[in-house]
Design an enzyme around this catalytic site. Structure first.
Site, PDB file in Angstrom:
ATOM      1  N   ASP A 262       0.853  -1.183   0.000  1.00 45.08           N
ATOM      2  CA  ASP A 262       0.000   0.000   0.000  1.00 45.08           C
ATOM      3  C   ASP A 262       0.888   1.232   0.000  1.00 45.08           C
ATOM      4  O   ASP A 262       1.753   1.382   0.873  1.00 45.08           O
ATOM      5  CB  ASP A 262      -0.907   0.003   1.237  1.00 45.08           C
ATOM      6  CG  ASP A 262      -2.042   1.007   1.083  1.00 45.08           C
ATOM      7  OD1 ASP A 262      -1.763   2.146   0.646  1.00 45.08           O
ATOM      8  OD2 ASP A 262      -3.195   0.650   1.372  1.00 45.08           O
ATOM      9  N   LEU A 263       0.679   2.104  -0.987  1.00 44.05           N
ATOM     10  CA  LEU A 263       1.506   3.311  -1.124  1.00 44.05           C
ATOM     11  C   LEU A 263       1.437   4.226   0.097  1.00 44.05           C
ATOM     12  O   LEU A 263       2.304   5.060   0.298  1.00 44.05           O
ATOM     13  CB  LEU A 263       1.031   4.125  -2.345  1.00 44.05           C
ATOM     14  CG  LEU A 263       1.610   3.772  -3.703  1.00 44.05           C
ATOM     15  CD1 LEU A 263       0.885   4.526  -4.802  1.00 44.05           C
ATOM     16  CD2 LEU A 263       3.101   4.093  -3.763  1.00 44.05           C
TER      17      LEU A 263
ATOM     18  N   SER B 140      -4.485   6.825 -10.834  1.00 43.11           N
ATOM     19  CA  SER B 140      -4.025   7.248 -12.161  1.00 43.11           C
ATOM     20  C   SER B 140      -5.100   7.917 -13.013  1.00 43.11           C
ATOM     21  O   SER B 140      -4.821   8.324 -14.142  1.00 43.11           O
ATOM     22  CB  SER B 140      -3.455   6.040 -12.914  1.00 43.11           C
ATOM     23  OG  SER B 140      -4.485   5.116 -13.141  1.00 43.11           O
TER      24      SER B 140
ATOM     25  N   GLU C 156       1.050  14.504 -18.102  1.00 42.99           N
ATOM     26  CA  GLU C 156       0.141  15.432 -17.404  1.00 42.99           C
ATOM     27  C   GLU C 156       0.921  16.518 -16.668  1.00 42.99           C
ATOM     28  O   GLU C 156       0.360  17.554 -16.315  1.00 42.99           O
ATOM     29  CB  GLU C 156      -0.756  14.668 -16.428  1.00 42.99           C
ATOM     30  CG  GLU C 156      -1.910  13.952 -17.083  1.00 42.99           C
ATOM     31  CD  GLU C 156      -2.921  14.898 -17.729  1.00 42.99           C
ATOM     32  OE1 GLU C 156      -3.464  15.761 -17.039  1.00 42.99           O
ATOM     33  OE2 GLU C 156      -3.141  14.782 -18.950  1.00 42.99           O
TER      34      GLU C 156
ATOM     35  N   TYR D 290      -3.765  15.506 -10.000  1.00 43.48           N
ATOM     36  CA  TYR D 290      -2.957  14.359 -10.416  1.00 43.48           C
ATOM     37  C   TYR D 290      -1.600  14.829 -10.959  1.00 43.48           C
ATOM     38  O   TYR D 290      -0.544  14.343 -10.536  1.00 43.48           O
ATOM     39  CB  TYR D 290      -3.716  13.562 -11.491  1.00 43.48           C
ATOM     40  CG  TYR D 290      -2.883  12.501 -12.168  1.00 43.48           C
ATOM     41  CD1 TYR D 290      -2.654  11.274 -11.557  1.00 43.48           C
ATOM     42  CD2 TYR D 290      -2.317  12.729 -13.430  1.00 43.48           C
ATOM     43  CE1 TYR D 290      -1.878  10.298 -12.175  1.00 43.48           C
ATOM     44  CE2 TYR D 290      -1.547  11.760 -14.054  1.00 43.48           C
ATOM     45  CZ  TYR D 290      -1.327  10.550 -13.427  1.00 43.48           C
ATOM     46  OH  TYR D 290      -0.564   9.590 -14.047  1.00 43.48           O
TER      47      TYR D 290
END
Ligand code: F7E
Length: 342
Positions: free
Chosen positions: A62-63, A88, A131, A153
């Site tokens: 888990d990040l 994402s 992005e 993001y």
């Protein structure tokens, strides 16, 4: 003889890129430790479809859980770590900006810290993104184009991008960043526009639905490549003598409208467009049927209007070139979805 194999850790292994990269690394005879987040539904479908589920050692990850990341690095001392895990979906980042910043920004920093403390020889790949260019300052975008992210993001990914460079310069960690432009495949998540289009057109074509496809901004342009081509670049970056940043792109750009038209052709549709803005419709010339209509619900609070990247450095330094062009990519995706719909 698993002992002599290089160990690669791949976070986000259940996602589109995770599957293609894991398959690529297995073919290169790596031992692949696939990190995945427990709880997501139908987690392993892509790995199953690639036929590699049994060959990957799956580990909980888990990040947002620093202790878990530290333990993984300490216990396994991987040769390479590919950080493909993220929130994402750009559109969702306005709804979940804090979670996005934690996962996509701080999460990458957790991994870098764990490498610094427990496994400093691990080479690190960070999934950076076009992005970060957002409101583009230059066409085409290169490794030196100034950034101007347009979404939570993009901002979060930019933090991770600079952390990667900073940890490389500060602590001599081999940390690379790939600025990947949009990359698609039949394994793409259905929330992204290309796969949303091919899934819906396949359903229309096979009679599973009669409803038109609803889209947002048809005029946004993207540099779309094939995910299967792009994962090779991730690996190449970590085999080079120096850590660095690379743009990974095709150098061509197409609008969402063009993608629908191209995919539609494979279903026998010849689209022409009537009306403007939210009243615009894509109508099949032969049948008069409305295939596409605009729904402002899918507009974004701030749009990235055009992206087009230069793969020049990737070719010059690492000898990498994209193999799959726009038409081939569209065809691959729509044919796969028609097959699935049947
Ligand atoms: O949108 C327009 C939308 O969601 C592309 C992620 O992998 O690539 C991806 O980000 C464009 C945008 O991808 C709909 O407004 C119109 O201009 O497929 P997308 P994205 O936002 O470009 C980058 C490189 C990443 O890093 C990200 O993780 O399509 N669009 N109508 C629509 N987009 C969606 N999703 N749905 C629509 O109905």
């Amino acid at each position: 003889m698993t002992n002599n194999k290089k160990i690669a850790m791949v976070s986000g292994v259940t996602g589109q890129d995770g599957g293609y990269l894991a398959k690529f690394l297995l073919q290169k005879n790596y031992r692949v430790l696939g990190l995945y987040r427990r709880g997501a539904t139908d987690t392993f479908s892509k790995l199953r479809e690639h036929g590699i589920l049994e060959q990957i050692e799956l580990l909980d990850f888990d990040l947002l859980e620093f202790s878990n990341i530290c333990r993984l690095l300490k216990n396994h001392q991987p040769d390479e770590f590919y950080n493909l895990a993220a929130q994402s979906f750009v559109a969702a980042s306005w709804e979940e900006p804090i979670y996005t910043a934690q996962a996509d920004g701080i999460g990458a920093l957790y991994i870098l810290e764990a490498i610094r403390e427990f496994s400093p020889k691990t080479k690190f790949y960070q999934a950076s993104t076009s992005e970060m260019f957002g409101k583009v300052q230059e066409i085409p975008q290169t490794e030196t184009t100034p950034f101007y992210p347009r979404s939570p993001y993009g901002v979060s990914k930019l933090m991770a991008h600079w952390m990667c460079i900073n940890y490389s310069e500060s602590f001599n960690i081999f940390a690379c960043s790939g600025i990947l432009f949009n990359h698609e495949s039949p394994m793409r998540g259905k929330e992204f526009v290309t796969r949303k289009i091919t899934c819906h057109l396949a359903d229309l074509f096979t009679g599973k639905t009669t409803e038109p496809l609803e889209l947002g901004n048809l005029n946004a342009k993207r540099d779309w490549g094939f995910a299967g081509d792009y994962v090779e670049m991730m690996w190449k970056m970590l085999q080079h003598s120096e850590p660095d940043t690379y743009v990974v792109a095709t150098g061509k750009t197409h609008s969402i409208r063009e993608f629908v038209e191209e995919a539609g052709r494979h279903c026998g549709y010849d689209l022409h467009w009537e009306g403007s803005d939210e009243n615009e419709k894509g109508i099949d010339k032969k049948t008069g049927k409305v295939i596409v209509k605009v729904n402002p619900k899918f507009y974004r609070p701030a749009e990235v209007e055009i992206l087009i990247g230069s793969p020049e450095k990737a070719k010059r330094v690492l000898g990498w070139e994209p193999k799959t062009d726009f038409k081939t990519l569209c065809q691959m995706m729509i044919l796969a979805d028609i097959e699935r719909a049947k």
